[in-house]
Scaffold this motif. Structure first.
Motif, PDB file in Angstrom:
ATOM      1  N   VAL A 423       0.833  -1.203   0.000  1.00  0.00           N
ATOM      2  CA  VAL A 423       0.000   0.000   0.000  1.00  0.00           C
ATOM      3  C   VAL A 423       0.866   1.251   0.000  1.00  0.00           C
ATOM      4  CG1 VAL A 423      -1.666   1.331   1.349  1.00  0.00           C
ATOM      5  CG2 VAL A 423      -1.963  -1.125   1.086  1.00  0.00           C
ATOM      6  N   LYS A 424       1.949   1.191   0.740  1.00  0.00           N
ATOM      7  CA  LYS A 424       2.807   2.372   0.835  1.00  0.00           C
ATOM      8  C   LYS A 424       3.509   2.648  -0.489  1.00  0.00           C
ATOM      9  CE  LYS A 424       6.494   4.310   3.707  1.00  0.00           C
ATOM     10  NZ  LYS A 424       5.722   5.512   4.016  1.00  0.00           N
ATOM     11  N   MET A 432      -6.401   3.250   3.282  1.00  0.00           N
ATOM     12  CA  MET A 432      -7.146   2.197   3.980  1.00  0.00           C
ATOM     13  C   MET A 432      -7.641   2.773   5.294  1.00  0.00           C
ATOM     14  SD  MET A 432      -5.805  -1.612   5.020  1.00  0.00           S
ATOM     15  CE  MET A 432      -6.944  -2.877   5.586  1.00  0.00           C
ATOM     16  N   LEU A 433      -8.974   2.708   5.520  1.00  0.00           N
ATOM     17  CA  LEU A 433      -9.590   3.298   6.707  1.00  0.00           C
ATOM     18  C   LEU A 433     -10.425   2.257   7.417  1.00  0.00           C
ATOM     19  CD1 LEU A 433      -9.967   5.526   4.101  1.00  0.00           C
ATOM     20  CD2 LEU A 433     -10.287   7.004   6.083  1.00  0.00           C
ATOM     21  N   ASP A 434     -10.600   2.434   8.737  1.00  0.00           N
ATOM     22  CA  ASP A 434     -11.438   1.512   9.499  1.00  0.00           C
ATOM     23  C   ASP A 434     -12.880   1.994   9.495  1.00  0.00           C
ATOM     24  OD1 ASP A 434     -11.579   3.641  11.249  1.00  0.00           O
ATOM     25  OD2 ASP A 434     -10.259   2.757  12.760  1.00  0.00           O
ATOM     26  N   LEU A 440      -5.675   3.769   8.402  1.00  0.00           N
ATOM     27  CA  LEU A 440      -4.819   2.656   8.798  1.00  0.00           C
ATOM     28  C   LEU A 440      -3.537   2.637   7.974  1.00  0.00           C
ATOM     29  CD1 LEU A 440      -7.522  -0.150   9.103  1.00  0.00           C
ATOM     30  CD2 LEU A 440      -6.587   1.273  10.923  1.00  0.00           C
ATOM     31  N   GLN A 441      -3.663   2.883   6.671  1.00  0.00           N
ATOM     32  CA  GLN A 441      -2.513   2.930   5.786  1.00  0.00           C
ATOM     33  C   GLN A 441      -2.797   3.928   4.674  1.00  0.00           C
ATOM     34  OE1 GLN A 441       0.505   1.629   5.866  1.00  0.00           O
ATOM     35  NE2 GLN A 441       0.143   0.510   7.790  1.00  0.00           N
ATOM     36  N   VAL A 442      -1.743   4.591   4.177  1.00  0.00           N
ATOM     37  CA  VAL A 442      -1.856   5.468   3.014  1.00  0.00           C
ATOM     38  C   VAL A 442      -0.627   5.233   2.142  1.00  0.00           C
ATOM     39  CG1 VAL A 442      -3.235   7.271   4.111  1.00  0.00           C
ATOM     40  CG2 VAL A 442      -0.750   7.352   4.298  1.00  0.00           C
ATOM     41  N   SER A 443      -0.824   5.345   0.832  1.00  0.00           N
ATOM     42  CA  SER A 443       0.302   5.188  -0.094  1.00  0.00           C
ATOM     43  C   SER A 443       1.066   6.507  -0.204  1.00  0.00           C
ATOM     44  CB  SER A 443      -0.209   4.751  -1.463  1.00  0.00           C
ATOM     45  OG  SER A 443      -0.973   5.787  -2.054  1.00  0.00           O
ATOM     46  N   ASP A 444       2.307   6.370  -0.708  1.00  0.00           N
ATOM     47  CA  ASP A 444       3.109   7.583  -0.900  1.00  0.00           C
ATOM     48  C   ASP A 444       2.451   8.514  -1.913  1.00  0.00           C
ATOM     49  OD1 ASP A 444       4.888   6.642   0.921  1.00  0.00           O
ATOM     50  OD2 ASP A 444       6.312   5.852  -0.553  1.00  0.00           O
ATOM     51  N   GLY A 518     -14.626  -4.406   7.672  1.00  0.00           N
ATOM     52  CA  GLY A 518     -13.750  -3.789   8.656  1.00  0.00           C
ATOM     53  C   GLY A 518     -13.474  -2.326   8.384  1.00  0.00           C
ATOM     54  N   GLY A 519     -13.780  -1.867   7.170  1.00  0.00           N
ATOM     55  CA  GLY A 519     -13.540  -0.478   6.797  1.00  0.00           C
ATOM     56  C   GLY A 519     -13.642  -0.347   5.289  1.00  0.00           C
ATOM     57  N   ILE A 520     -12.985   0.687   4.723  1.00  0.00           N
ATOM     58  CA  ILE A 520     -13.057   0.912   3.287  1.00  0.00           C
ATOM     59  C   ILE A 520     -11.666   1.197   2.737  1.00  0.00           C
ATOM     60  CG2 ILE A 520     -15.422   1.773   3.346  1.00  0.00           C
ATOM     61  CD1 ILE A 520     -14.301   4.604   3.137  1.00  0.00           C
ATOM     62  N   LEU A 521     -11.513   0.920   1.432  1.00  0.00           N
ATOM     63  CA  LEU A 521     -10.329   1.292   0.672  1.00  0.00           C
ATOM     64  C   LEU A 521     -10.737   2.370  -0.321  1.00  0.00           C
ATOM     65  CD1 LEU A 521      -8.807  -2.221  -0.101  1.00  0.00           C
ATOM     66  CD2 LEU A 521      -7.803  -0.487   1.381  1.00  0.00           C
ATOM     67  N   ILE A 522      -9.968   3.454  -0.373  1.00  0.00           N
ATOM     68  CA  ILE A 522     -10.241   4.545  -1.304  1.00  0.00           C
ATOM     69  C   ILE A 522      -9.096   4.603  -2.311  1.00  0.00           C
ATOM     70  CG2 ILE A 522     -10.662   7.004  -1.588  1.00  0.00           C
ATOM     71  CD1 ILE A 522     -11.617   7.141   1.275  1.00  0.00           C
ATOM     72  N   PHE A 523      -9.448   4.419  -3.587  1.00  0.00           N
ATOM     73  CA  PHE A 523      -8.492   4.596  -4.676  1.00  0.00           C
ATOM     74  C   PHE A 523      -8.855   5.917  -5.351  1.00  0.00           C
ATOM     75  CE2 PHE A 523      -9.228   0.150  -3.947  1.00  0.00           C
ATOM     76  CZ  PHE A 523      -7.960  -0.420  -3.942  1.00  0.00           C
ATOM     77  N   ALA A 524      -7.942   6.870  -5.347  1.00  0.00           N
ATOM     78  CA  ALA A 524      -8.243   8.202  -5.874  1.00  0.00           C
ATOM     79  C   ALA A 524      -7.111   8.667  -6.786  1.00  0.00           C
ATOM     80  CB  ALA A 524      -8.447   9.202  -4.738  1.00  0.00           C
TER      81      ALA A 524
END
Length: 758
Positions: A423-424, A432-434, A440-444, A518-524
């Motif tokens: 992800v990073k 990635m959010l709860d 929870l995680q974010v990409s560069d 458990g949460g959501i993934l955002i692709f932007a």
């Protein structure tokens, strides 16, 4: 005392009490006043003194109120005399207290009146006539609910009783033998035993009516004495008969009620036993009982099924047979528990395996208790067995699942580290959010796009990092947390600092190993730069179309005003030469041909001029211009065009009019050229916020996806024109199924776009 004032049974008060018991208490005063007024009128007609009339009315009022209020208080309304107790309560107020009051008053009101005659007069009426009148109400309410045979039986009983009563009290002369009175007993017994209080009270009223009629006319057994003695004898006979048979009827009805209650109780018990049996079958529970002294064990059919036996397969003689059914590895433990229970008498529980005849192993859960006799020795062992095979198998499965989960958890932990690295490092904006929308995680790339450091985002709320998130995006997040996957190719974001960003995004839920969200993934992806380029291209397209339209107008006007006029003048001159009679026939024929060609060229140039620039569209409006074009085009192409329009706003914005007019031209040209049919439909209509244009044919059709991929000039032209007025263009077509072109232009946006959008 006058003989005509002696009543064996005075019906007035009894009738009035019955009416009060059947009516609401709020109308009692009116009913009571009306009844007493009738009594007073009767007393006046009989010539009684005013003092006597007043005392009698007071006595009647007291009697009626004591009876009505007392019975209502005890029974809560109209009485049901279906037991000896209820009959006694009714008799206390209606048969004793009320008559005592009126008899005491009547003695003082009427000179020479007998207290006993007055008492029996009212008591007899209230004990027989009032219950009879109340029973008529019950008969009316239950009419048709009982079998016809019962009504026929009642009719036969009353006819027989009336016949015997007539011969006993009316048909015979004076001095008749009293022994005839015994002939009435069978019918009165019939009424009491078969029809209860209802039959008895009505029977006594019938007998009383005929007996009083006979006595008044000097017939029957109650004659030959003074009026008072005759009345007393008749009253005592009727009162004894009424009390005796009404008590008998009450006893009979009480026994019927008890028998019915007993039947209902038995039915309830049977239903409870049936429910218990069904519950045992559904829960697979069986019961057993062991006689400790004899060793005999009895059990239900459910227990046989638990041990894999056929119905009736249990010998039921000794405990040895039962013990041999238990798995050898569990037999000793179960035997020890049973022995211990025999010593202590305490409830015991255990679980054991049984080996079925087919070799399969099943689990049984048991609970039992030993009951001691008077000497303290064990007498009976009673218990239940429950098939818990499925539960045991489930527990074993869960244990296996837990072992697998432990192994998978370790694997997931290692994969989680890999996921964080992925992800990073992924070259896209990913977050990635709860469920609480905390990072929870974010990409560069995410951090780069939004000028964030990962430490500024991780653990914080998305709404805290981006406080200006649009409300519609919050709704999208909520839907994604409920399990939906959502995406948008382009979405506008007006930031709080006044800037506008364009984003292409996708939101999808991520799930825990248990399957819950458990949460959501955002692709932007920030597509603001691309949108600016598209807007620049769109502006250029608008300018090109504007220049094209201006050139169309210039060429159209040149053709119409210059070339067209010159050709028209040439056609006129040729026609004048053709009309010259000195010209040779061959020349005339040739000049006629030239005139025809010149006229056709002029017509074509005029048509081309109208296509390039329609003055009707400018001066007469969209509908008239389209109708005119359809007519001219149909004549030129030898096709039939069905044009209809309705509900158009007035006026239509010029840019929208020109756009839809050009779409119509392009669509009809394409349809006439490629569809292979000669009939087309054109529909133009308006709604509250849009104008719709539809061009339809039933021709050969085409593959719309392939046509879009080929990027034909005509299709691109229509799409660009509609896009410049913020409208939409859709094409529905399949090979051999015709083609439908739909253009929609919003009225709100039309006035802001350029005229060149046409």
């Amino acid at each position: 005392m006058r003989p005509e004032m002696i009543w064996p049974l005075w019906p007035g008060c009894a009738l009035l009490v019955a009416v009060l018991l059947l009516t609401p208490r709020k109308v009692w005063p009116a009913v009571l006043v009306a009844g007493l007024a009738g009594f007073a009128l009767y007393d006046v007609q009989e010539g009684l003194p005013n003092r006597a009339i007043g005392l009698l009315l007071v006595g009647d009022s007291i009697e009626i109120l004591v009876a009505a209020l007392g019975v209502t208080y005890v029974f809560g309304g109209a009485p049901r005399l279906n037991s000896v107790k209820s009959l006694a309560k009714y008799s206390l107020f209606a048969g004793i207290l009320a008559p005592v009051f009126v008899a005491s008053v009547a003695v003082n009101a009427l000179e020479g009146d007998s207290w006993w005659v007055g008492f029996f007069t009212e008591a007899l009426a209230l004990l027989t006539l009032t219950p009879a009148i109340l029973s008529w109400r019950d008969i009316t309410l239950t009419r048709g609910k009982k079998p016809t045979a019962r009504y026929l039986e009642a009719a036969a009983m009353f006819v027989g009783l009336a016949t015997l009563s007539y011969f006993t009290f009316v048909a015979s002369g004076s001095g008749n033998r009293p022994t005839l009175l015994y002939s009435l007993l069978p019918f009165l017994l019939w009424a009491a035993l078969r029809f209860g209080i209802t039959g008895t009270s009505n029977s006594i009223v019938l007998v009383a009516f005929l007996a009083i009629f006979g006595a008044v006319h000097g017939r029957g057994p109650f004659t030959g004495g003074t009026p008072v003695n005759i009345v007393l004898s008749l009253q005592l006979f009727l009162l004894v008969a009424a009390v005796s048979f009404m008590v008998l009827a009450a006893v009979v009805e009480e026994r019927k009620v008890a028998a019915q209650a007993l039947c209902e109780s038995a039915e309830t018990i049977r239903a409870s036993e049936e429910r218990l049996r069904f519950a045992q079958q559904a829960a697979r529970i069986g019961t057993f009982e062991r006689n400790v002294r004899t060793g005999v064990v009895t059990w239900t059919a459910e227990v046989e099924a638990m041990y894999g036996l056929q119905a009736g397969g249990f010998e039921g003689t000794t405990t040895a047979f039962f013990e041999n059914l238990i798995h050898p590895d569990d037999r000793e433990e179960v035997t020890q528990l049973s022995t211990e229970a025999l010593k202590t008498g305490k409830p015991t529980t255990a679980e054991w395996r049984v080996l079925w005849p087919d070799g399969s192993v099943h689990w049984i859960a048991g609970r039992w208790q030993v009951f001691m006799n008077e000497s303290g020795e064990p007498s009976r062992m009673i218990g239940v067995n429950l098939d818990v095979t499925e539960r045991k198998r489930t527990e074993e499965t869960l244990l296996e699942v837990n072992r697998n989960l432990e192994a998978q958890t370790a694997l997931l932990q290692s994969r989680e580290e890999l996921l964080k690295v992925f992800v990073k490092s992924v070259p896209a904006g990913v977050a990635m959010l709860d469920r609480d929308m905390r990072y929870l995680q974010v990409s560069d790339r995410w951090c780069a796009d939004y000028a964030l450091a990962s430490s500024q985002a991780l653990g914080r709320s998305h709404y805290e990092v981006f406080p200006d998130v649009p409300q519609r995006w919050k709704e999208m997040y909520r839907r994604a947390l409920e399990g939906e996957t959502l995406r948008a190719d382009e979405d506008r974001w007006d930031r709080e600092d006044g800037t506008t960003s364009w984003v292409r995004w996708e939101i999808r839920p991520w799930r825990t190993p248990s399957g819950i969200v458990g949460g959501i993934l955002i692709f932007a992806e920030d597509i603001t730069h691309r949108k600016k380029m598209e807007e620049a291209i769109s502006g250029m397209s608008r300018k090109l179309i504007e220049s094209q339209e201006q050139e169309r107008v210039r060429i159209g006007r040149e053709l119409h005003d210059d070339v067209g006029q010159r050709l028209a003048l040439l056609a006129v001159e040729i026609q004048q030469l053709h009309q010259d009679s000195f010209t040779l026939p061959e020349v005339l024929s040739r000049m006629g041909e030239l005139h025809k060609q010149t006229t056709e060229i002029a017509t074509d140039i005029q048509s081309l001029s109208h296509e390039l620039h329609s003055s009707k569209l400018e001066y007469l409006g969209l509908a008239v211009a389209m109708r005119s074009f359809c007519r001219e085009f149909g004549q030129q192409q030898k096709v039939e065009i069905d044009f209809q329009s309705h509900d158009l706003p007035s006026p239509v914005p010029p840019d929208i009019s020109l756009c839809l007019y050009r779409v119509l031209q392009e669509a009809l040209h394409n349809s006439a050229k490629h569809s292979g049919v000669r009939h087309f439909e054109v529909r133009l209509w308006g709604t509250s916020d849009q104008i719709h244009l539809t061009v339809r044919d039933s021709g050969v059709g085409f593959d719309s996806e392939a046509a879009k991929a080929s990027r034909g000039v005509g299709l691109i032209s229509m799409q660009e024109r509609v896009k410049l007025v913020n409208g939409t263009l859709s094409i529905e077509s399949q090979p051999k199924r015709g083609t439908t072109i739909c253009a929609r232009a919003p009225l709100s946006a039309g006035s802001d776009s350029m005229r060149a959008a046409g």
